[in-house]
Design a protein around this motif. Structure first.
Motif, PDB file in Angstrom:
ATOM      1  N   ARG A  41      13.029  54.875 -64.238  1.00  0.00           N
ATOM      2  CA  ARG A  41      13.190  55.948 -65.133  1.00  0.00           C
ATOM      3  C   ARG A  41      13.178  55.540 -66.686  1.00  0.00           C
ATOM      4  O   ARG A  41      13.170  56.320 -67.475  1.00  0.00           O
ATOM      5  N   GLU A  64       7.664  59.045 -55.886  1.00  0.00           N
ATOM      6  CA  GLU A  64       6.722  60.333 -55.877  1.00  0.00           C
ATOM      7  C   GLU A  64       7.405  61.690 -56.072  1.00  0.00           C
ATOM      8  O   GLU A  64       6.904  62.439 -56.966  1.00  0.00           O
ATOM      9  N   GLU A  65       8.786  61.670 -55.098  1.00  0.00           N
ATOM     10  CA  GLU A  65       9.402  62.877 -55.479  1.00  0.00           C
ATOM     11  C   GLU A  65       9.985  63.053 -56.938  1.00  0.00           C
ATOM     12  O   GLU A  65      10.102  64.316 -57.342  1.00  0.00           O
ATOM     13  N   GLY A  67       8.202  62.084 -59.353  1.00  0.00           N
ATOM     14  CA  GLY A  67       7.127  62.170 -60.244  1.00  0.00           C
ATOM     15  C   GLY A  67       7.033  60.823 -61.116  1.00  0.00           C
ATOM     16  O   GLY A  67       6.231  60.964 -62.305  1.00  0.00           O
ATOM     17  N   LEU A  68       7.038  59.711 -60.448  1.00  0.00           N
ATOM     18  CA  LEU A  68       6.943  58.477 -61.046  1.00  0.00           C
ATOM     19  C   LEU A  68       5.952  57.622 -60.646  1.00  0.00           C
ATOM     20  O   LEU A  68       5.858  57.537 -59.471  1.00  0.00           O
ATOM     21  N   ASN A  69       4.935  57.065 -61.499  1.00  0.00           N
ATOM     22  CA  ASN A  69       3.867  56.040 -61.128  1.00  0.00           C
ATOM     23  C   ASN A  69       3.954  55.049 -61.697  1.00  0.00           C
ATOM     24  O   ASN A  69       2.777  54.555 -62.061  1.00  0.00           O
TER      25      ASN A  69
END
Ligand code: SAM
Length: 183
Positions: A41, A64-65, A67-69
């Motif tokens: 984050r 994934e939950e 929304g980080l890649n």
């Protein structure tokens, strides 16, 4: 300000000294992914290591939950991190011991931990920080603690600032925190 009452809560205070949106971090012990998520984050990119596939799967789901890649999860020992991570890291995080809620026999071990610490320090930028949270209650922990203690105590004062933080008035054997900054 209320002081954090455990090494686990204290470590992120030091992370925040070097966390920034262009920064690179290594989570040397991904586990359930709480630290990896916190780092992802705040940093541009995170490399995460664990020797347990389930740990990486759970962490992948968590990321994934959210929304980080921006995380590369690597199924290998942190002792091997220099094979995967390019030089120029701002933060390296170790949270030793076993994966909570999993097989307590799969623990970090002194020898590989020290190899990981050496590798992590080698990748750090000047001013970069490495933290090690050392659990002391489980079988095998004493040996690992002694090896980590000896390793950090032997680091060249001209090259690193080393802090050792503990909670001497707490019951049982609370975790200890080492903070190392490369000069
Ligand atoms: N930081 C994690 C979190 O936020 O959930 C908890 C980490 S847990 C205390 C320690 C993890 O270190 C376990 O998942 C274990 O599989 C992993 N581990 C043990 N030996 C390792 C090694 N040589 N290299 C990388 N990970 C290792």
């Amino acid at each position: 300000m209320k002081l954090p009452s455990s090494a686990v809560q204290l470590a992120p205070k030091f992370w925040s000294l070097v966390c920034h949106p262009h920064g690179i971090a290594v989570d040397a012990t991904v586990g359930n992914g709480h630290d990896t998520l916190a780092l992802a984050r705040k940093m541009k990119y995170v490399y995460g290591f664990d020797i347990q596939r389930e740990a990486l799967k759970a962490t992948q789901r968590r990321l994934e939950e959210a929304g980080l890649n921006n995380v590369n999860l690597i199924l290998d020992s942190h002792g091997e991190m220099a094979r995967y991570v390019p030089q120029g890291v701002d933060l390296v995080v170790f949270n030793l011991g076993y994966l909570p809620g999993s097989n307590k026999k799969i623990i970090t071990r002194g020898e590989t931990t020290v190899a990981g610490l050496e590798a992590g320090l080698g990748l750090l930028n000047r001013g970069g920080i490495l933290t090690v949270c050392v659990y002391r209650g489980h079988p095998g922990a004493g040996e690992e603690e002694a090896m980590v203690d000896e390793f950090v105590g032997g680091l060249d004062q001209g090259e690193c600032t080393v802090l050792s933080l503990s909670y001497p008035n707490q019951r049982h054997t609370p975790p200890k925190l080492y903070v190392i900054q490369k000069k």
